[in-house]
Design a protein around this motif. Structure first.
Motif, mmCIF file in Angstrom:
data_model
loop_
_atom_site.group_PDB
_atom_site.id
_atom_site.type_symbol
_atom_site.label_atom_id
_atom_site.label_comp_id
_atom_site.label_asym_id
_atom_site.label_seq_id
_atom_site.Cartn_x
_atom_site.Cartn_y
_atom_site.Cartn_z
ATOM 1 N N GLU A 1 0.819 -1.223 -0.217
ATOM 2 C CA GLU A 1 -0.018 0.048 0.024
ATOM 3 C C GLU A 1 0.903 1.389 -0.091
ATOM 4 O O GLU A 1 0.421 2.393 -0.325
ATOM 5 C CB GLU A 1 -0.917 0.041 1.241
ATOM 6 C CG GLU A 1 -2.011 -1.162 1.139
ATOM 7 C CD GLU A 1 -3.185 -1.156 2.304
ATOM 8 O OE1 GLU A 1 -2.478 -0.506 3.425
ATOM 9 O OE2 GLU A 1 -4.021 -1.677 2.255
ATOM 10 N N ASN A 2 2.131 1.332 0.313
ATOM 11 C CA ASN A 2 3.026 2.411 0.500
ATOM 12 C C ASN A 2 3.945 2.326 -0.975
ATOM 13 O O ASN A 2 4.615 1.466 -1.190
ATOM 14 C CB ASN A 2 3.964 2.150 1.590
ATOM 15 C CG ASN A 2 5.017 3.550 1.555
ATOM 16 O OD1 ASN A 2 5.607 4.146 1.090
ATOM 17 N ND2 ASN A 2 4.726 4.154 2.869
ATOM 18 N N ASN A 3 3.642 3.312 -1.827
ATOM 19 C CA ASN A 3 4.225 3.401 -2.987
ATOM 20 C C ASN A 3 5.625 3.260 -2.824
ATOM 21 O O ASN A 3 6.448 2.577 -3.614
ATOM 22 C CB ASN A 3 3.779 4.366 -3.918
ATOM 23 C CG ASN A 3 2.410 4.298 -4.262
ATOM 24 O OD1 ASN A 3 1.860 3.515 -4.467
ATOM 25 N ND2 ASN A 3 1.668 5.483 -4.224
ATOM 26 N N LEU A 4 6.336 4.128 -2.177
ATOM 27 C CA LEU A 4 7.624 4.427 -2.100
ATOM 28 C C LEU A 4 8.243 2.987 -1.529
ATOM 29 O O LEU A 4 9.317 2.430 -2.017
ATOM 30 C CB LEU A 4 8.006 5.145 -0.882
ATOM 31 C CG LEU A 4 9.662 5.579 -0.863
ATOM 32 C CD1 LEU A 4 10.226 6.040 -2.171
ATOM 33 C CD2 LEU A 4 9.718 6.725 0.175
ATOM 34 N N LEU A 5 7.832 2.366 -0.708
ATOM 35 C CA LEU A 5 8.397 0.781 0.110
ATOM 36 C C LEU A 5 8.202 -0.005 -0.947
ATOM 37 O O LEU A 5 9.142 -1.062 -1.195
ATOM 38 C CB LEU A 5 7.433 0.650 1.472
ATOM 39 C CG LEU A 5 7.755 1.249 2.666
ATOM 40 C CD1 LEU A 5 6.950 0.791 3.639
ATOM 41 C CD2 LEU A 5 9.298 1.094 2.776
ATOM 42 N N TYR A 6 7.024 -0.393 -1.706
ATOM 43 C CA TYR A 6 6.806 -1.093 -2.869
ATOM 44 C C TYR A 6 7.902 -0.825 -3.895
ATOM 45 O O TYR A 6 8.459 -1.847 -4.481
ATOM 46 C CB TYR A 6 5.502 -0.958 -3.436
ATOM 47 C CG TYR A 6 4.827 -1.961 -4.352
ATOM 48 C CD1 TYR A 6 4.633 -3.303 -4.010
ATOM 49 C CD2 TYR A 6 4.744 -1.665 -5.898
ATOM 50 C CE1 TYR A 6 4.205 -4.522 -4.693
ATOM 51 C CE2 TYR A 6 4.559 -2.738 -6.577
ATOM 52 C CZ TYR A 6 4.225 -3.866 -6.074
ATOM 53 O OH TYR A 6 3.928 -5.075 -6.993
ATOM 54 N N LEU A 7 8.088 0.322 -4.211
ATOM 55 C CA LEU A 7 9.340 0.395 -5.469
ATOM 56 C C LEU A 7 10.805 0.150 -4.969
ATOM 57 O O LEU A 7 11.353 -0.491 -5.343
ATOM 58 C CB LEU A 7 9.193 2.034 -5.445
ATOM 59 C CG LEU A 7 10.377 2.353 -6.943
ATOM 60 C CD1 LEU A 7 9.955 1.772 -8.227
ATOM 61 C CD2 LEU A 7 10.237 3.984 -6.937
ATOM 62 N N LEU A 8 10.933 0.531 -3.423
ATOM 63 C CA LEU A 8 12.207 0.155 -2.975
ATOM 64 C C LEU A 8 12.464 -1.235 -2.862
ATOM 65 O O LEU A 8 13.371 -2.026 -3.064
ATOM 66 C CB LEU A 8 12.268 0.599 -1.815
ATOM 67 C CG LEU A 8 13.354 0.545 -0.590
ATOM 68 C CD1 LEU A 8 14.939 1.242 -1.400
ATOM 69 C CD2 LEU A 8 13.601 1.239 0.646
ATOM 70 N N ALA A 9 11.314 -2.051 -2.361
ATOM 71 C CA ALA A 9 11.381 -3.446 -2.320
ATOM 72 C C ALA A 9 11.613 -4.097 -3.680
ATOM 73 O O ALA A 9 12.344 -5.199 -3.735
ATOM 74 C CB ALA A 9 10.039 -4.197 -1.784
#
Length: 431
Positions: A116-124
């Motif tokens: 649900e967190n765009n930044l965390l999803y991209l970083l992962a």
């Protein structure tokens, strides 16, 4: 809108990472980037985004596997089984990267929070892609994966293909359980433990498969070599006879005692063990076995081992009825037994190896006997990695054992009589 864009961007990253990974596994040097490749990557990414949901499902991995297999098949122009195997290898290392990342992130955030967190999803996704690229750029891992892939493809191993597919299905189920229980609890620890166990089993399978394929490839190359060697020996023998005839003619044309003496000396030197070996092996069929015997004679001479042949087979012998494929298998087995015999004999005082080829009833038999020193590991000699010769040896007889298990037309036995270790291959009546 931003969420859709991030998911699409992540999908693009992972698809291109997969493209780079498979390109490395397949040992493709030339670039595969083109307008067609970009279009396929975009389509693959769009479909992945469409089926992507916040809550992970087992079916998601299966569908992604199918999408990737179809997409990479088009990009690399692979056959169906090639695409399935290479995609399965990719999915395994992608999942491994996700597992390692989850072991770190589970201490801080949940799987749903990452999605649900765009930044965390991209970083992962960037970290997963980076780890996959890091893995495939390790030369040892890349070499092992390439050998595994081409070993399956070249040997058309159905078992290995099924293993890759079943493993992908199993890992998708485990991925679902890990995502559904993304907390430090007993269920999460159990799933991680099962996954690690599967990874270890896969690595063992990979190494064993590569060892088998490597030995098989080496013996295939030897078979190709000895066929040419066989032809060369036959021609060389004809040239030698012609050479000796010419010397005999010259001897009759001179009255010089010194010249006659020198010619007699040359003619006598040419009557040697090699000529006896060629004469003894004359009844063996062409096609590799005779050439292998010639080749091993040279190896024995270099090891100062006395190699003696006794060949007595008829034209109706089962050996003469073997197909090219069967002859290839027979040569692999004889080659392994020969190597063991020569090496075993070289450690004894007598240094003797006797090879007998004969027909008995409805079987053709090849018996290789050698003097040997019994070692405490001798009784386990057919097991993988067991050898009296030191570390990293002992795969030859294990490879022979696997060959024999797949070919019911040939039998093998071993026994010890006095100071001789006797290896026997019996070729059954064909048809």
């Amino acid at each position: 809108m931003l969420e859709v864009f991030v998911k699409f961007l992540c999908s693009i990253i992972m698809t291109y990472t997969g493209l780079y990974f498979i390109k490395k596994v397949l040992n493709i040097e030339k670039t595969v980037l083109s307008a067609k490749t970009s279009l396929i990557v975009i389509i693959m990414s769009l479909v992945t985004v469409i089926i992507n949901t916040t809550h992970y499902t087992t079916m998601y991995t299966v569908i992604v596997f199918i999408i990737n297999a179809i997409g990479y098949k088009g990009i690399f122009r692979l056959r169906f089984e090639q695409s399935v195997i290479s995609t399965g290898i990719l999915m395994f290392f992608t999942f491994l990267s996700e597992l390692i990342l989850s072991l770190v992130l589970v201490n801080f955030v949940s799987a749903i929070e990452i999605k649900e967190n765009n930044l965390l999803y991209l970083l992962a996704n960037i970290l997963i892609a980076a780890f996959v690229i890091f893995i495939i750029n390790r030369n040892y891992i890349k070499k092992q994966l390439s050998n595994f892939y081409y070993g399956i493809i070249n040997n058309k191993s159905v078992l290995s293909t099924v293993f890759v597919v079943l493993f992908t299905i199993e890992t998708s189920y485990l991925a679902y359980n890990l995502a559904a229980n993304y907390n430090w609890n007993m269920q999460y620890i159990t799933n991680v433990s099962i996954t690690i166990f599967l990874i270890v089993i896969t690595v063992i399978f990979l190494i064993n498969s590569n060892n088998y394929n490597k030995l098989s490839h080496e013996y295939d190359n030897l078979f190709s070599y000895i066929q040419n060697f066989e032809e060369w020996i036959e021609k060389e023998q004809l040239n030698r006879h012609e050479y000796k005839n010419q010397l005999a003619v010259l001897r009759c044309l001179t009255n010089d005692k010194k010249v006659k003496g020198k010619i007699d000396e040359i003619l006598e030197d040419n009557i040697n063990l090699e000529g006896e070996v060629i004469q003894e092996l004359k009844d063996l069929p062409k096609g590799g076995l005779k050439g292998l015997m010639y080749y091993k004679t040279i190896i024995a001479q270099k090891n100062q081992v006395l190699l003696t042949f006794d060949v007595s087979i008829s034209k109706k012998s089962n050996i003469n009825k073997l197909s090219e494929k069967q002859m290839n298998i027979l040569c692999k087995l004889v080659g392994i037994y020969f190597d063991n015999a020569i090496e075993g004999a070289s450690e004894t005082r007598k240094r003797n190896v006797l090879v007998e080829v004969y027909d008995l009833k409805d079987k053709a038999n090849i018996v290789i006997s050698n003097t040997f020193k019994k070692d405490k590991k001798f009784d386990n000699r057919n097991e993988k990695g067991v050898s009296t010769k030191g570390q990293d040896r002992g795969n030859g007889l294990h490879f022979a054992k696997k060959l024999l298990s797949k070919n019911s037309w040939i039998e093998a036995s071993q026994e010890v009589i006095d100071a001789y270790y006797i290896q026997k291959l019996s070729i059954k009546k064909l048809g």
